[in-house]
Write an enzyme that holds these catalytic residues in place. Structure first.
Site, PDB file in Angstrom:
ATOM      1  N   ASN A  12       0.855  -1.189   0.000  1.00  2.95           N
ATOM      2  CA  ASN A  12       0.000   0.000   0.000  1.00  2.95           C
ATOM      3  C   ASN A  12       0.894   1.244   0.000  1.00  2.95           C
ATOM      4  O   ASN A  12       1.678   1.453   0.926  1.00  2.95           O
ATOM      5  CB  ASN A  12      -0.905  -0.037   1.247  1.00  2.95           C
ATOM      6  CG  ASN A  12      -1.848   1.137   1.300  1.00  2.95           C
ATOM      7  OD1 ASN A  12      -1.450   2.269   1.060  1.00  2.95           O
ATOM      8  ND2 ASN A  12      -3.099   0.885   1.634  1.00  2.95           N
ATOM      9  N   HIS A  15       1.012   6.178   1.787  1.00  2.00           N
ATOM     10  CA  HIS A  15       1.773   7.115   2.624  1.00  2.00           C
ATOM     11  C   HIS A  15       2.951   7.763   1.905  1.00  2.00           C
ATOM     12  O   HIS A  15       3.503   8.744   2.408  1.00  2.00           O
ATOM     13  CB  HIS A  15       2.175   6.448   3.933  1.00  2.00           C
ATOM     14  CG  HIS A  15       0.959   6.175   4.779  1.00  2.00           C
ATOM     15  ND1 HIS A  15       0.043   7.161   5.081  1.00  2.00           N
ATOM     16  CD2 HIS A  15       0.482   5.039   5.332  1.00  2.00           C
ATOM     17  CE1 HIS A  15      -0.937   6.634   5.794  1.00  2.00           C
ATOM     18  NE2 HIS A  15      -0.699   5.345   5.956  1.00  2.00           N
ATOM     19  N   HIS A  55      -5.549   3.757  -1.955  1.00  2.00           N
ATOM     20  CA  HIS A  55      -6.887   4.138  -1.518  1.00  2.00           C
ATOM     21  C   HIS A  55      -7.178   5.543  -2.028  1.00  2.00           C
ATOM     22  O   HIS A  55      -6.549   6.501  -1.592  1.00  2.00           O
ATOM     23  CB  HIS A  55      -6.929   4.091   0.023  1.00  2.00           C
ATOM     24  CG  HIS A  55      -8.276   4.360   0.602  1.00  2.00           C
ATOM     25  ND1 HIS A  55      -8.518   4.276   1.955  1.00  2.00           N
ATOM     26  CD2 HIS A  55      -9.462   4.705   0.043  1.00  2.00           C
ATOM     27  CE1 HIS A  55      -9.799   4.561   2.194  1.00  2.00           C
ATOM     28  NE2 HIS A  55     -10.385   4.834   1.052  1.00  2.00           N
ATOM     29  N   ARG A  57      -9.314   8.175  -1.544  1.00  2.00           N
ATOM     30  CA  ARG A  57     -10.324   8.612  -0.570  1.00  2.00           C
ATOM     31  C   ARG A  57     -11.179   9.717  -1.140  1.00  2.00           C
ATOM     32  O   ARG A  57     -10.727  10.501  -1.982  1.00  2.00           O
ATOM     33  CB  ARG A  57      -9.632   9.115   0.708  1.00  2.00           C
ATOM     34  CG  ARG A  57      -8.834   8.066   1.438  1.00  2.00           C
ATOM     35  CD  ARG A  57      -8.300   8.657   2.729  1.00  2.00           C
ATOM     36  NE  ARG A  57      -9.405   9.043   3.577  1.00  2.00           N
ATOM     37  CZ  ARG A  57      -9.878   8.299   4.585  1.00  2.00           C
ATOM     38  NH1 ARG A  57      -9.307   7.150   4.883  1.00  2.00           N
ATOM     39  NH2 ARG A  57     -10.903   8.707   5.283  1.00  2.00           N
ATOM     40  N   ARG A  61      -7.095  12.884   0.493  1.00  2.37           N
ATOM     41  CA  ARG A  61      -6.076  13.394   1.425  1.00  2.37           C
ATOM     42  C   ARG A  61      -4.662  12.920   1.088  1.00  2.37           C
ATOM     43  O   ARG A  61      -3.698  13.541   1.482  1.00  2.37           O
ATOM     44  CB  ARG A  61      -6.422  13.033   2.868  1.00  2.37           C
ATOM     45  CG  ARG A  61      -6.204  11.604   3.250  1.00  2.37           C
ATOM     46  CD  ARG A  61      -6.360  11.399   4.747  1.00  2.37           C
ATOM     47  NE  ARG A  61      -7.727  11.630   5.180  1.00  2.37           N
ATOM     48  CZ  ARG A  61      -8.288  11.031   6.232  1.00  2.37           C
ATOM     49  NH1 ARG A  61      -7.587  10.183   6.962  1.00  2.37           N
ATOM     50  NH2 ARG A  61      -9.530  11.266   6.553  1.00  2.37           N
ATOM     51  N   GLU A  82      -8.541   0.556  -3.306  1.00  4.99           N
ATOM     52  CA  GLU A  82      -9.420   0.644  -2.130  1.00  4.99           C
ATOM     53  C   GLU A  82     -10.328   1.843  -2.322  1.00  4.99           C
ATOM     54  O   GLU A  82      -9.865   2.931  -2.690  1.00  4.99           O
ATOM     55  CB  GLU A  82      -8.602   0.849  -0.861  1.00  4.99           C
ATOM     56  CG  GLU A  82      -7.824  -0.364  -0.442  1.00  4.99           C
ATOM     57  CD  GLU A  82      -6.997  -0.072   0.800  1.00  4.99           C
ATOM     58  OE1 GLU A  82      -7.145   1.001   1.404  1.00  4.99           O
ATOM     59  OE2 GLU A  82      -6.181  -0.924   1.136  1.00  4.99           O
ATOM     60  N   THR A 113     -17.696  -1.907  14.893  1.00  3.33           N
ATOM     61  CA  THR A 113     -16.843  -1.629  16.055  1.00  3.33           C
ATOM     62  C   THR A 113     -15.412  -2.079  15.797  1.00  3.33           C
ATOM     63  O   THR A 113     -14.469  -1.581  16.401  1.00  3.33           O
ATOM     64  CB  THR A 113     -17.369  -2.332  17.313  1.00  3.33           C
ATOM     65  OG1 THR A 113     -17.627  -3.687  16.977  1.00  3.33           O
ATOM     66  CG2 THR A 113     -18.618  -1.678  17.843  1.00  3.33           C
ATOM     67  N   GLU A 163     -10.916  -9.091   3.051  1.00  2.00           N
ATOM     68  CA  GLU A 163      -9.655  -8.715   3.691  1.00  2.00           C
ATOM     69  C   GLU A 163      -9.972  -8.513   5.163  1.00  2.00           C
ATOM     70  O   GLU A 163     -10.760  -7.633   5.520  1.00  2.00           O
ATOM     71  CB  GLU A 163      -9.087  -7.431   3.075  1.00  2.00           C
ATOM     72  CG  GLU A 163      -7.777  -7.035   3.764  1.00  2.00           C
ATOM     73  CD  GLU A 163      -7.056  -5.888   3.072  1.00  2.00           C
ATOM     74  OE1 GLU A 163      -7.164  -5.748   1.843  1.00  2.00           O
ATOM     75  OE2 GLU A 163      -6.363  -5.137   3.791  1.00  2.00           O
ATOM     76  N   HIS A 203      -3.759  -4.150   7.703  1.00  2.00           N
ATOM     77  CA  HIS A 203      -3.837  -2.986   8.599  1.00  2.00           C
ATOM     78  C   HIS A 203      -2.970  -3.209   9.838  1.00  2.00           C
ATOM     79  O   HIS A 203      -3.219  -4.107  10.627  1.00  2.00           O
ATOM     80  CB  HIS A 203      -5.261  -2.638   9.045  1.00  2.00           C
ATOM     81  CG  HIS A 203      -5.332  -1.224   9.562  1.00  2.00           C
ATOM     82  ND1 HIS A 203      -5.627  -0.146   8.755  1.00  2.00           N
ATOM     83  CD2 HIS A 203      -5.085  -0.719  10.767  1.00  2.00           C
ATOM     84  CE1 HIS A 203      -5.573   0.962   9.455  1.00  2.00           C
ATOM     85  NE2 HIS A 203      -5.238   0.647  10.688  1.00  2.00           N
TER      86      HIS A 203
HETATM   87  N1  PXP Z   1      -5.765  -2.817   4.036  1.00  2.00           N
HETATM   88  C1  PXP Z   1      -6.688  -1.834   4.011  1.00  2.00           C
HETATM   89  C2  PXP Z   1      -8.074  -2.172   3.565  1.00  2.00           C
HETATM   90  C3  PXP Z   1      -6.347  -0.516   4.353  1.00  2.00           C
HETATM   91  O1  PXP Z   1      -7.273   0.454   4.307  1.00  2.00           O
HETATM   92  C4  PXP Z   1      -5.020  -0.233   4.718  1.00  2.00           C
HETATM   93  C5  PXP Z   1      -4.617   1.158   5.041  1.00  2.00           C
HETATM   94  O2  PXP Z   1      -5.207   1.574   6.183  1.00  2.00           O
HETATM   95  C6  PXP Z   1      -4.105  -1.285   4.755  1.00  2.00           C
HETATM   96  C7  PXP Z   1      -4.493  -2.557   4.403  1.00  2.00           C
HETATM   97  C8  PXP Z   1      -2.675  -1.049   5.130  1.00  2.00           C
HETATM   98  O3  PXP Z   1      -2.583  -0.697   6.460  1.00  2.00           O
HETATM   99  P1  PXP Z   1      -1.183  -0.214   7.033  1.00  2.00           P
HETATM  100  O4  PXP Z   1      -0.838   1.052   6.327  1.00  2.00           O
HETATM  101  O5  PXP Z   1      -1.433  -0.047   8.484  1.00  2.00           O
HETATM  102  O6  PXP Z   1      -0.190  -1.300   6.736  1.00  2.00           O
END
Ligand code: PXP
Length: 252
Positions: A12, A15, A55, A57, A61, A82, A113, A163, A203
């Protein structure tokens, strides 16, 4: 349980765009804008990423529309988009036609939750989106918490992939609650596999807690972002991906 083939690594790259936007919000197409997320993606692929996840969004952002189009044009890329379960994003995906779409929650009322998408609470909406994307040949995944009703709902709407949200486990890592969170994920993996779903997870997975994640059964792909991008500041993205990938291949 050991698997016969390596678990796939989806990287991913959101960032990398977060870093660019920190300085170049509103000017991401400036020739000076850095880091170059397309070059970053190419290097992640060179490091062994099996796929790239991003993603888009609704608030834009981090990843921008232009990033998605430029990254989707990289030859041979397996792109996992995503997105929120909205008609605007569904139209975007139907035009883009990525290999995969993962439906994720963005607004508060869509979130369970666990922090995953509340599929059970909005069956008709998720079914309609899932079916529209599937009809276009896009693999659809639902980002859900490790909860039996959400897994059953994923089957009910016809999603082939889930996922599992590993955030609660990652937050509990190295605390007494971690074992229970891992056990919940294990039960969820077993249930989903029994129901015929392909099981991905993501995540909060990092170079440390990956050891525990790899004890889960039936995993097909892990989506990892923050930890890999953070490590890339020291090693470069190619090395960061290749190090994470080696954990996954050693498991096979
Ligand atoms: N999977 C999904 C569906 C996500 O939205 C994210 C980003 O929040 C990730 C995986 C990757 O998470 P992380 O950046 O914490 O590794």
């Amino acid at each position: 349980m050991t698997t016969s083939r390596p678990i796939l690594l989806g990287v991913n790259i959101d960032h990398a765009a977060t870093l660019r936007q920190a300085r170049y919000r509103g000017a991401h197409q400036s020739p000076h804008a850095e880091p170059d997320v397309v070059a970053f993606t190419r290097d992640a692929l060179a490091g062994g990423a099996d796929g790239i996840t991003l993603h888009l969004r609704e608030d834009r952002r981090h990843i921008q529309d232009a990033d998605v189009h430029a990254i989707a044009a990289i030859p041979g890329i397996r792109l996992n988009l995503e997105m929120a379960c909205t008609s605007a994003m569904t139209s975007f995906a139907l035009q883009l036609r990525p290999a995969a779409v993962c439906l994720v929650p963005e607004s508060r009322e869509e979130v369970t939750t666990e922090g995953g998408l509340d599929v059970a609470g909005q069956l008709a909406r998720v079914r309609e989106t899932t079916q529209a994307l599937k009809s276009a040949g896009i693999e659809v995944s639902l980002f859900i918490g490790p909860d039996a009703p959400q897994i059953e709902a994923a089957v009910a709407v016809g999603a082939p992939v889930i996922e599992l949200h590993t955030g609660a486990f990652a937050n509990a890592w190295k605390s007494p609650a971690a074992e229970a969170e891992l056990a919940r994920l294990r039960v969820a993996c077993e249930q989903a596999h029994r129901l015929g779903l392909i099981v991905n997870a993501g995540h909060g997975i990092n170079y440390d807690n990956i050891r525990a994640i790899l004890t889960l059964p039936h995993l097909h792909e892990l989506n990892i972002g923050h930890s890999i991008v953070a490590r890339a500041l020291f090693t470069g993205i190619r090395g960061a991906v290749s190090e994470m990938k080696s954990h996954l291949t050693q498991k096979a």
